[in-house]
Structure formats: C-alpha cells, structure tokens
Design a protein around this motif. Structure first.
Motif, PDB file in Angstrom:
ATOM      1  N   ARG A 120       0.838  -1.213   0.000  1.00  0.00           N
ATOM      2  CA  ARG A 120       0.000   0.000   0.000  1.00  0.00           C
ATOM      3  C   ARG A 120       0.867   1.254   0.000  1.00  0.00           C
ATOM      4  O   ARG A 120       0.554   2.248  -0.649  1.00  0.00           O
ATOM      5  CB  ARG A 120      -0.935   0.024   1.227  1.00  0.00           C
ATOM      6  N   TYR A 121       1.980   1.185   0.745  1.00  0.00           N
ATOM      7  CA  TYR A 121       2.896   2.341   0.803  1.00  0.00           C
ATOM      8  C   TYR A 121       3.442   2.652  -0.599  1.00  0.00           C
ATOM      9  O   TYR A 121       3.430   3.800  -1.043  1.00  0.00           O
ATOM     10  CB  TYR A 121       4.047   2.045   1.773  1.00  0.00           C
ATOM     11  N   CYS A 125       2.448   6.075  -2.251  1.00  0.00           N
ATOM     12  CA  CYS A 125       3.532   7.070  -2.193  1.00  0.00           C
ATOM     13  C   CYS A 125       4.444   7.051  -3.422  1.00  0.00           C
ATOM     14  O   CYS A 125       5.125   8.025  -3.695  1.00  0.00           O
ATOM     15  CB  CYS A 125       4.369   6.855  -0.931  1.00  0.00           C
ATOM     16  N   LYS A 126       4.498   5.931  -4.137  1.00  0.00           N
ATOM     17  CA  LYS A 126       5.335   5.855  -5.346  1.00  0.00           C
ATOM     18  C   LYS A 126       4.537   5.232  -6.494  1.00  0.00           C
ATOM     19  O   LYS A 126       4.931   4.207  -7.060  1.00  0.00           O
ATOM     20  CB  LYS A 126       6.580   5.014  -5.080  1.00  0.00           C
ATOM     21  N   PRO A 127       3.390   5.840  -6.854  1.00  0.00           N
ATOM     22  CA  PRO A 127       2.488   5.207  -7.828  1.00  0.00           C
ATOM     23  C   PRO A 127       3.117   4.948  -9.202  1.00  0.00           C
ATOM     24  O   PRO A 127       2.805   3.942  -9.843  1.00  0.00           O
ATOM     25  CB  PRO A 127       1.318   6.186  -7.937  1.00  0.00           C
ATOM     26  N   LEU A 128       4.036   5.822  -9.626  1.00  0.00           N
ATOM     27  CA  LEU A 128       4.619   5.671 -10.967  1.00  0.00           C
ATOM     28  C   LEU A 128       5.563   4.465 -11.061  1.00  0.00           C
ATOM     29  O   LEU A 128       5.750   3.894 -12.124  1.00  0.00           O
ATOM     30  CB  LEU A 128       5.357   6.949 -11.386  1.00  0.00           C
ATOM     31  N   HIS A 129       6.151   4.102  -9.927  1.00  0.00           N
ATOM     32  CA  HIS A 129       7.102   2.971  -9.936  1.00  0.00           C
ATOM     33  C   HIS A 129       6.474   1.692  -9.386  1.00  0.00           C
ATOM     34  O   HIS A 129       7.169   0.702  -9.187  1.00  0.00           O
ATOM     35  CB  HIS A 129       8.338   3.322  -9.093  1.00  0.00           C
ATOM     36  N   ILE A 219       1.594   6.617   5.260  1.00  0.00           N
ATOM     37  CA  ILE A 219       0.696   6.531   4.089  1.00  0.00           C
ATOM     38  C   ILE A 219      -0.405   7.584   4.182  1.00  0.00           C
ATOM     39  O   ILE A 219      -0.653   8.337   3.240  1.00  0.00           O
ATOM     40  CB  ILE A 219       0.071   5.108   3.978  1.00  0.00           C
ATOM     41  N   LEU A 220      -1.063   7.655   5.345  1.00  0.00           N
ATOM     42  CA  LEU A 220      -2.187   8.597   5.506  1.00  0.00           C
ATOM     43  C   LEU A 220      -1.704  10.043   5.404  1.00  0.00           C
ATOM     44  O   LEU A 220      -2.390  10.903   4.855  1.00  0.00           O
ATOM     45  CB  LEU A 220      -2.902   8.350   6.837  1.00  0.00           C
ATOM     46  N   ASN A 221      -0.508  10.300   5.920  1.00  0.00           N
ATOM     47  CA  ASN A 221       0.050  11.649   5.850  1.00  0.00           C
ATOM     48  C   ASN A 221       0.322  12.062   4.393  1.00  0.00           C
ATOM     49  O   ASN A 221       0.123  13.211   4.006  1.00  0.00           O
ATOM     50  CB  ASN A 221       1.353  11.707   6.662  1.00  0.00           C
ATOM     51  N   SER A 222       0.755  11.088   3.575  1.00  0.00           N
ATOM     52  CA  SER A 222       1.084  11.399   2.178  1.00  0.00           C
ATOM     53  C   SER A 222      -0.166  11.628   1.319  1.00  0.00           C
ATOM     54  O   SER A 222      -0.075  12.115   0.196  1.00  0.00           O
ATOM     55  CB  SER A 222       1.902  10.264   1.571  1.00  0.00           C
ATOM     56  N   LEU A 223      -1.335  11.281   1.859  1.00  0.00           N
ATOM     57  CA  LEU A 223      -2.576  11.427   1.075  1.00  0.00           C
ATOM     58  C   LEU A 223      -2.982  12.885   0.875  1.00  0.00           C
ATOM     59  O   LEU A 223      -3.818  13.191   0.024  1.00  0.00           O
ATOM     60  CB  LEU A 223      -3.731  10.680   1.760  1.00  0.00           C
ATOM     61  N   ARG A 232     -10.032   9.173  -1.233  1.00  0.00           N
ATOM     62  CA  ARG A 232     -11.151   8.336  -0.759  1.00  0.00           C
ATOM     63  C   ARG A 232     -10.860   6.854  -0.976  1.00  0.00           C
ATOM     64  O   ARG A 232     -11.070   6.026  -0.101  1.00  0.00           O
ATOM     65  CB  ARG A 232     -12.427   8.740  -1.514  1.00  0.00           C
ATOM     66  N   LYS A 233     -10.332   6.535  -2.167  1.00  0.00           N
ATOM     67  CA  LYS A 233     -10.039   5.143  -2.507  1.00  0.00           C
ATOM     68  C   LYS A 233      -8.940   4.569  -1.598  1.00  0.00           C
ATOM     69  O   LYS A 233      -9.049   3.468  -1.061  1.00  0.00           O
ATOM     70  CB  LYS A 233      -9.597   5.065  -3.980  1.00  0.00           C
ATOM     71  N   ALA A 234      -7.882   5.365  -1.420  1.00  0.00           N
ATOM     72  CA  ALA A 234      -6.756   4.929  -0.587  1.00  0.00           C
ATOM     73  C   ALA A 234      -7.185   4.763   0.867  1.00  0.00           C
ATOM     74  O   ALA A 234      -6.807   3.803   1.543  1.00  0.00           O
ATOM     75  CB  ALA A 234      -5.612   5.920  -0.692  1.00  0.00           C
ATOM     76  N   LEU A 235      -8.008   5.710   1.345  1.00  0.00           N
ATOM     77  CA  LEU A 235      -8.495   5.638   2.734  1.00  0.00           C
ATOM     78  C   LEU A 235      -9.325   4.392   2.959  1.00  0.00           C
ATOM     79  O   LEU A 235      -9.215   3.735   3.993  1.00  0.00           O
ATOM     80  CB  LEU A 235      -9.322   6.880   3.071  1.00  0.00           C
ATOM     81  N   SER A 236     -10.163   4.078   1.982  1.00  0.00           N
ATOM     82  CA  SER A 236     -11.027   2.901   2.088  1.00  0.00           C
ATOM     83  C   SER A 236     -10.184   1.625   2.221  1.00  0.00           C
ATOM     84  O   SER A 236     -10.439   0.780   3.079  1.00  0.00           O
ATOM     85  CB  SER A 236     -11.929   2.815   0.864  1.00  0.00           C
ATOM     86  N   THR A 237      -9.158   1.490   1.360  1.00  0.00           N
ATOM     87  CA  THR A 237      -8.287   0.314   1.410  1.00  0.00           C
ATOM     88  C   THR A 237      -7.506   0.267   2.715  1.00  0.00           C
ATOM     89  O   THR A 237      -7.455  -0.761   3.383  1.00  0.00           O
ATOM     90  CB  THR A 237      -7.275   0.338   0.231  1.00  0.00           C
TER      91      THR A 237
END
Length: 314
Positions: A120-121, A125-129, A219-223, A232-237
């Motif tokens: 999840r991190y 936090c690194k969606p492109l990679h 993770i939550l801080n980076s949102l 919303r999607k990330a919080l749900s997961t």
C-alpha cells in the motif's frame, strides 16, 4: 519429547462446562467456521479467476485468505467436536501439531500483513514505480519470506515444548494447545523458557504492530497531496487493513507480551484471533472494496449462467 514423560494425552477443559452453553457455542462456532471457509475460499477463487484482480494487492489478499482458511481449520473442527463430547482429550503429538500449525500460520500472517502495508505504501507514495517495484517475482518472494518467518517462529515454540518434561497433571484449562498452558503443566522450572517465548512471540507482535502503525501513519500523511477521489479510494483500502491489523494484533500482544501466566480472559481472547478474526478478514476486505465486490458478482453470474446452460441446453 522431553525426559520423564508419562503423559500421553492432555485433557482440555474447553470453553465452558455448562451443557446448554456448550450446545449454543456448538451452533455458533459451526456457523462461524462455515462462513470463514466459504468467505476466504470465495476470495481465493475470485482473485484466481478474475483478470481484473491481477494486482499485487489482490495476490496478497488471496494469500491471506488461504492462510486464514488453513489457520482456522487447525482449531475450529476440534473445538466444534469437543463441544459435543463430555471428555475432551488430545494426544501429546496432536497437541504439538496444533501448536505448530497455529504459530506457523499465525506467524506467516503477521509478516504478510507487513508486506501488505508495504504494498500500500508503494502504491500510494510511489504510484509511478508501483508495477516495477512490486512485480510478480517480488510478490512471490515476499510470500515465501512470510511463510519462512512463520516457520522459523513456529519451530522455536515446538522445539521448546518437545524438551519439556510432563509427568502430570495433564489437564489444560483451555480449548487449544498453546504455549502458556503447556508451560504451566511442565514439571520443571519454566521461568527462563517463558522469557524466550515472550521474546519470540511477544517481540515479533510488538515490533510488527508498531511498524505497521508507523507505516500507515506515513501513508495517511502522504494522502494530503492526492486528489479527492484518490484520497477516498486509498483511505477505504487502508482503513480495512488497519481494522484487520488491530483485530489480529491487540489480543496477540495481550497474550504474549507479558510474563508467563494464565488468566481467565485468555480463552475469550484466543477465540477472537483464532475463530473470529479469520471470519472477519474476508468480510472487511470485500465489503469495503468495490472492485472485489464487482468481480465476485461478475464471476458468480457467469458461473450461474453456464450452470443453467448446462442443465437446460437449447
């Protein structure tokens, strides 16, 4: 087994001596076990059969569900059968087998939850990679590492018990074979052994729990930098992951991060992480995940359509 053993079996006192209470618990645990197996195996089947769920998150989720199904099977069938019997016994070798499976899958699950948090991190936090970091080989390697960690942890517990001398009494005030009740029955001073058990089980639980809380905090801080929809999607997961982590770790920490002693509440807490949590995991993950729910609906609609065509061909 250790020296001077004249104990060949243990008597389990179970959850309650009250006949009416045992009947009610029998029905309740039987239903819970059925829901646990159906829910977890349904997730495994859905992830394997759905091309849309081909991401690392679902690979780990299916692995967790499979572990929960096996973990639950180590206790629930015996617990359910014992509720119908007046004399509940377990042989010493079966007792050690149960202890091994409990700590193998419990330990593997602890490490798997860490890798799920890492997944999840990277995703948030690194969606492109994400796809390069979490490729298929890495996922399989992490799963193997989780199982190896569980195996190592479990092996230590079993070796400790194998060298304990049991010369009676042989009554365990519990419904499963676990470390503390067994240490209480050994006819030798188990203080130092108890400390190694706390160091092995308790330290793993505490360290991993703190690690997970910190990682979800990051993770939550980076949102903050994400869009409303992404947040919303990330919080749900993440919230479903955090619920599972708390349900699993809080009882485990209470059980293993303390000097060796047996409390009356132990049995209820053990029920939480051996019986209740494996049932709740699939519910928490699927009910809060639209993608999972849609894939399940789609898969079972296709299955039912094919079944109908097979039964009533044109």
């Amino acid at each position: 087994m250790g020296k001077s053993n004249n104990v060949t079996e243990f008597i389990l006192l179970g959850l309650t001596q009250d006949p009416a209470g045992r009947k009610a618990l029998f029905v309740m645990f039987l239903l819970i076990y059925i829901v646990t197996m159906v829910g977890n195996l349904l997730i495994v089947e859905t992830v394997i059969s759905s091309p849309s769920l081909d991401s690392p998150m679902y690979f780990f989720l299916a692995s967790l569900s499979l572990m929960d199904a096996v973990y639950s099977t180590a206790f629930s069938p015996k617990l359910i059968m014992d509720l119908l019997c007046n004399r509940r016994t377990i042989s010493v070798s079966a007792c050690i087998g149960q202890l091994f499976v409990e700590h193998l899958f419990g330990g593997a699950e602890v490490f798997l939850l860490v890798f799920m948090a890492y997944d999840r991190y990277v995703a948030i936090c690194k969606p492109l990679h994400y796809m390069t970091i979490m490729n298929r080989q890495v996922c399989i390697l992490l799963l193997v590492a989780a199982c190896a960690g569980g195996f190592g942890h479990s092996l230590v517990q079993v070796i400790v018990v194998c060298y304990l001398p049991f010369c009676g009494p042989n009554t365990i005030d519990h419904f499963i074979c676990d470390m503390y009740p067994l240490l209480g029955l050994a006819c030798t001073d188990t203080y130092l052994i108890g400390l190694t058990v706390v160091a092995n089980g308790g330290a793993i639980c505490m360290t991993v729990f703190i690690l997970l809380l910190v990682s979800y905090g990051i993770i939550l801080n980076s949102l903050k930098s994400h869009s409303e929809e992404g947040r919303r999607k990330a919080l749900s997961t993440c919230s479903s992951h955090i619920i599972v982590v708390v349900l699993f770790f809080v009882p485990c920490i209470f059980m293993y991060v303390r000097p060796v002693s047996n409390f009356p509440i132990d049995k209820s807490l053990t029920v939480v992480y051996t019986v209740i949590t494996p049932m709740l995991n699939p519910l928490i993950y699927t009910l809060r995940n639209a993608e999972m729910k849609n894939s399940m609906k789609k898969l079972w609609c296709e299955r039912l359509t094919m079944e109908r065509l097979r039964m009533f061909p044109h």
